[in-house]
Design a protein around this motif. Structure first.
Motif, PDB file in Angstrom:
ATOM      1  N   UNK A   1       5.933 -12.076   5.539  1.00 27.62           N
ATOM      2  CA  UNK A   1       5.426 -12.785   3.673  1.00 27.62           C
ATOM      3  C   UNK A   1       6.143 -12.090   3.176  1.00 27.62           C
ATOM      4  N   UNK A   2       5.840 -12.610   1.578  1.00 28.51           N
ATOM      5  CA  UNK A   2       6.604 -11.826   0.125  1.00 28.51           C
ATOM      6  C   UNK A   2       6.148 -12.739  -0.393  1.00 28.51           C
ATOM      7  N   UNK A   3       7.064 -11.903  -1.763  1.00 26.68           N
ATOM      8  CA  UNK A   3       6.415 -13.077  -2.970  1.00 26.68           C
ATOM      9  C   UNK A   3       6.186 -12.395  -3.466  1.00 26.68           C
ATOM     10  N   UNK A   4       6.484 -12.649  -4.963  1.00 23.93           N
ATOM     11  CA  UNK A   4       6.261 -11.760  -6.523  1.00 23.93           C
ATOM     12  C   UNK A   4       5.964 -13.213  -7.420  1.00 23.93           C
ATOM     13  N   UNK A   5       5.108 -11.986  -8.431  1.00 23.05           N
ATOM     14  CA  UNK A   5       3.918 -11.777  -9.373  1.00 23.05           C
ATOM     15  C   UNK A   5       4.901 -11.425 -10.687  1.00 23.05           C
ATOM     16  N   UNK A   6       4.125 -12.854 -11.629  1.00 24.62           N
ATOM     17  CA  UNK A   6       5.195 -11.858 -12.952  1.00 24.62           C
ATOM     18  C   UNK A   6       4.138 -11.861 -14.203  1.00 24.62           C
ATOM     19  N   UNK A   7       4.204 -11.310 -15.092  1.00 17.35           N
ATOM     20  CA  UNK A   7       3.148 -11.102 -16.220  1.00 17.35           C
ATOM     21  C   UNK A   7       3.730 -11.081 -18.164  1.00 17.35           C
ATOM     22  N   UNK A   8       3.608 -12.430 -18.251  1.00 17.53           N
ATOM     23  CA  UNK A   8       4.889 -11.859 -19.228  1.00 17.53           C
ATOM     24  C   UNK A   8       4.649 -10.937 -20.573  1.00 17.53           C
TER      25      UNK A   8
ATOM     26  N   UNK B   1       0.703 -15.718  -3.575  1.00 16.86           N
ATOM     27  CA  UNK B   1       1.890 -16.220  -2.836  1.00 16.86           C
ATOM     28  C   UNK B   1       2.019 -15.874  -2.267  1.00 16.86           C
ATOM     29  N   UNK B   2       1.476 -14.981  -1.202  1.00 18.89           N
ATOM     30  CA  UNK B   2       1.599 -14.947   0.122  1.00 18.89           C
ATOM     31  C   UNK B   2       1.211 -15.872   1.319  1.00 18.89           C
ATOM     32  N   UNK B   3       1.830 -16.249   1.898  1.00 17.37           N
ATOM     33  CA  UNK B   3       2.029 -17.612   2.996  1.00 17.37           C
ATOM     34  C   UNK B   3       0.704 -17.480   4.323  1.00 17.37           C
ATOM     35  N   UNK B   4       1.381 -15.646   4.338  1.00 17.03           N
ATOM     36  CA  UNK B   4      -0.183 -15.377   5.291  1.00 17.03           C
ATOM     37  C   UNK B   4      -0.971 -14.317   4.520  1.00 17.03           C
ATOM     38  N   UNK B   5      -2.751 -14.557   4.777  1.00 20.62           N
ATOM     39  CA  UNK B   5      -3.183 -13.679   4.031  1.00 20.62           C
ATOM     40  C   UNK B   5      -3.156 -11.909   4.587  1.00 20.62           C
ATOM     41  N   UNK B   6      -3.544 -11.173   3.932  1.00 21.20           N
ATOM     42  CA  UNK B   6      -3.613  -9.685   4.524  1.00 21.20           C
ATOM     43  C   UNK B   6      -5.034  -9.560   4.906  1.00 21.20           C
ATOM     44  N   UNK B   7      -5.392  -8.602   5.171  1.00 21.79           N
ATOM     45  CA  UNK B   7      -6.719  -8.314   5.780  1.00 21.79           C
ATOM     46  C   UNK B   7      -6.805  -7.064   5.406  1.00 21.79           C
ATOM     47  N   UNK B   8      -5.792  -6.261   4.693  1.00 15.56           N
ATOM     48  CA  UNK B   8      -6.253  -4.877   3.935  1.00 15.56           C
ATOM     49  C   UNK B   8      -4.030  -5.163   2.417  1.00 15.56           C
ATOM     50  N   UNK B   9      -4.986  -3.996   1.503  1.00 20.87           N
ATOM     51  CA  UNK B   9      -3.971  -4.148   0.297  1.00 20.87           C
ATOM     52  C   UNK B   9      -3.975  -2.328  -0.091  1.00 20.87           C
ATOM     53  N   UNK B  10      -2.767  -2.075   0.937  1.00 18.02           N
ATOM     54  CA  UNK B  10      -2.412  -0.608   0.201  1.00 18.02           C
ATOM     55  C   UNK B  10      -1.035  -0.561  -1.028  1.00 18.02           C
ATOM     56  N   UNK B  11      -1.649  -0.102  -2.231  1.00 20.19           N
ATOM     57  CA  UNK B  11      -1.076  -0.228  -3.794  1.00 20.19           C
ATOM     58  C   UNK B  11      -0.450   1.194  -3.663  1.00 20.19           C
ATOM     59  N   UNK B  12       0.720   0.172  -4.409  1.00 21.92           N
ATOM     60  CA  UNK B  12       1.303   2.552  -5.230  1.00 21.92           C
ATOM     61  C   UNK B  12       0.491   2.724  -6.692  1.00 21.92           C
ATOM     62  N   UNK B  13       0.673   4.396  -6.841  1.00 18.96           N
ATOM     63  CA  UNK B  13       0.124   4.473  -7.581  1.00 18.96           C
ATOM     64  C   UNK B  13      -1.914   5.248  -7.800  1.00 18.96           C
ATOM     65  N   UNK B  14      -2.523   4.712  -8.628  1.00 18.45           N
ATOM     66  CA  UNK B  14      -3.784   5.412  -8.777  1.00 18.45           C
ATOM     67  C   UNK B  14      -4.243   4.146  -9.155  1.00 18.45           C
ATOM     68  N   UNK B  15      -4.738   3.018  -9.600  1.00 18.75           N
ATOM     69  CA  UNK B  15      -5.592   1.972 -10.738  1.00 18.75           C
ATOM     70  C   UNK B  15      -5.415   0.925  -9.615  1.00 18.75           C
ATOM     71  N   UNK B  16      -6.401   0.083  -9.004  1.00 17.03           N
ATOM     72  CA  UNK B  16      -5.947  -1.284  -8.616  1.00 17.03           C
ATOM     73  C   UNK B  16      -7.734  -2.035  -9.311  1.00 17.03           C
ATOM     74  N   UNK B  17      -7.574  -3.012  -9.137  1.00 17.03           N
ATOM     75  CA  UNK B  17      -9.116  -3.641  -8.907  1.00 17.03           C
ATOM     76  C   UNK B  17      -8.990  -5.116  -7.682  1.00 17.03           C
ATOM     77  N   UNK B  18     -10.588  -4.608  -7.462  1.00 22.41           N
ATOM     78  CA  UNK B  18     -10.783  -5.533  -6.368  1.00 22.41           C
ATOM     79  C   UNK B  18      -9.764  -7.078  -6.071  1.00 22.41           C
ATOM     80  N   UNK B  19      -9.017  -7.256  -5.303  1.00 24.39           N
ATOM     81  CA  UNK B  19      -8.705  -8.809  -4.938  1.00 24.39           C
ATOM     82  C   UNK B  19      -8.881  -9.297  -3.659  1.00 24.39           C
ATOM     83  N   UNK B  20     -10.362 -10.273  -4.255  1.00 22.93           N
ATOM     84  CA  UNK B  20     -11.290 -11.095  -3.099  1.00 22.93           C
ATOM     85  C   UNK B  20     -11.982  -9.770  -2.567  1.00 22.93           C
ATOM     86  N   UNK B  21     -12.363 -10.262  -1.634  1.00 23.67           N
ATOM     87  CA  UNK B  21     -13.161  -9.533  -0.866  1.00 23.67           C
ATOM     88  C   UNK B  21     -12.550  -8.137  -0.058  1.00 23.67           C
ATOM     89  N   UNK B  22     -10.885  -8.074  -0.364  1.00 23.47           N
ATOM     90  CA  UNK B  22     -10.090  -7.726   0.871  1.00 23.47           C
ATOM     91  C   UNK B  22     -10.809  -5.972   1.022  1.00 23.47           C
TER      92      UNK B  22
END
Length: 202
Positions: free
Chosen positions: A67-74, A97-118
């Protein structure tokens, strides 16, 4: 050779953004889930690849990904919530928008906010270490480039075809000469004549 997984045994989405340091245009982010054991020796941080190779890989990623998806902020949203929050929001929108729900997330960089309970992990220079983040960096970069090329047709004087909205000398000179467009980020230091405020620092 990039690594396949951070969270062994979990369906993992890699996230990255593009356009954070730009003076104009939306910020784009992508989320990608690759198959278990996926291999592609060409995958790398999008900044290390030629433009031709990025677009070549985009087709391969879209074909091969679970699955893949793109998100945009104006730009307006960026001005309202600041670029750090906007970058994270763009990643959350991609994940939504992912059609498959992930069980974990890895993010480039050093800042992120919790996404649901993952569970999530931030990885500095992760786009040069993990395949899913590298794939996300390629999608975010190429889709944002497409968007900036479209805007460049509307506003050719800012040289967005070349600079993609980044603060080049030519871009800043055009702002001085022609003023701003609806796509400029008004909270940014558009002319480069003062220090960026801390809210835009990583």
């Amino acid at each position: 050779m990039l690594m396949n997984h951070f969270y062994e045994g979990l369906t993992e989405a890699g996230c990255d953004e593009a356009g954070r340091g730009c003076l104009a245009g939306s910020v784009y982010a992508a989320a990608v889930i690759l198959p278990d054991g996926y291999e592609n020796d060409l995958l790398n941080d999008s900044k290390q690849l030629t433009e031709h190779r990025r677009y070549e890989l985009r087709s391969i990623i879209e074909r091969d990904a679970v699955a893949w998806a793109v998100g945009i902020v104006t730009p307006k949203e960026i001005d309202h919530i600041n670029i750090l929050n906007a970058s994270i929001l763009a990643m959350h929108r991609a994940l939504d928008q992912l059609t498959v729900r992930p069980q974990a997330i890895i993010v480039d960089g050093n800042r992120f906010k919790k996404y649901h309970d993952l569970p999530h992990t931030t990885i500095v220079k992760g786009d040069g270490k993990y395949m899913a983040i590298a794939a996300a960096s390629i999608l975010a970069k190429t889709y944002r480039d497409d968007y900036m090329n479209q805007l460049a047709e509307e506003y050719p004087q800012y040289d967005w075809c070349s600079n993609k909205g980044y603060p080049t000398k030519k871009h800043r000179e055009a702002i001085r000469q022609y003023g701003t467009t609806p796509y400029h980020r008004m909270s940014y230091n558009l002319l480069g004549d003062r220090q960026l405020s801390l809210q835009f620092e990583d």
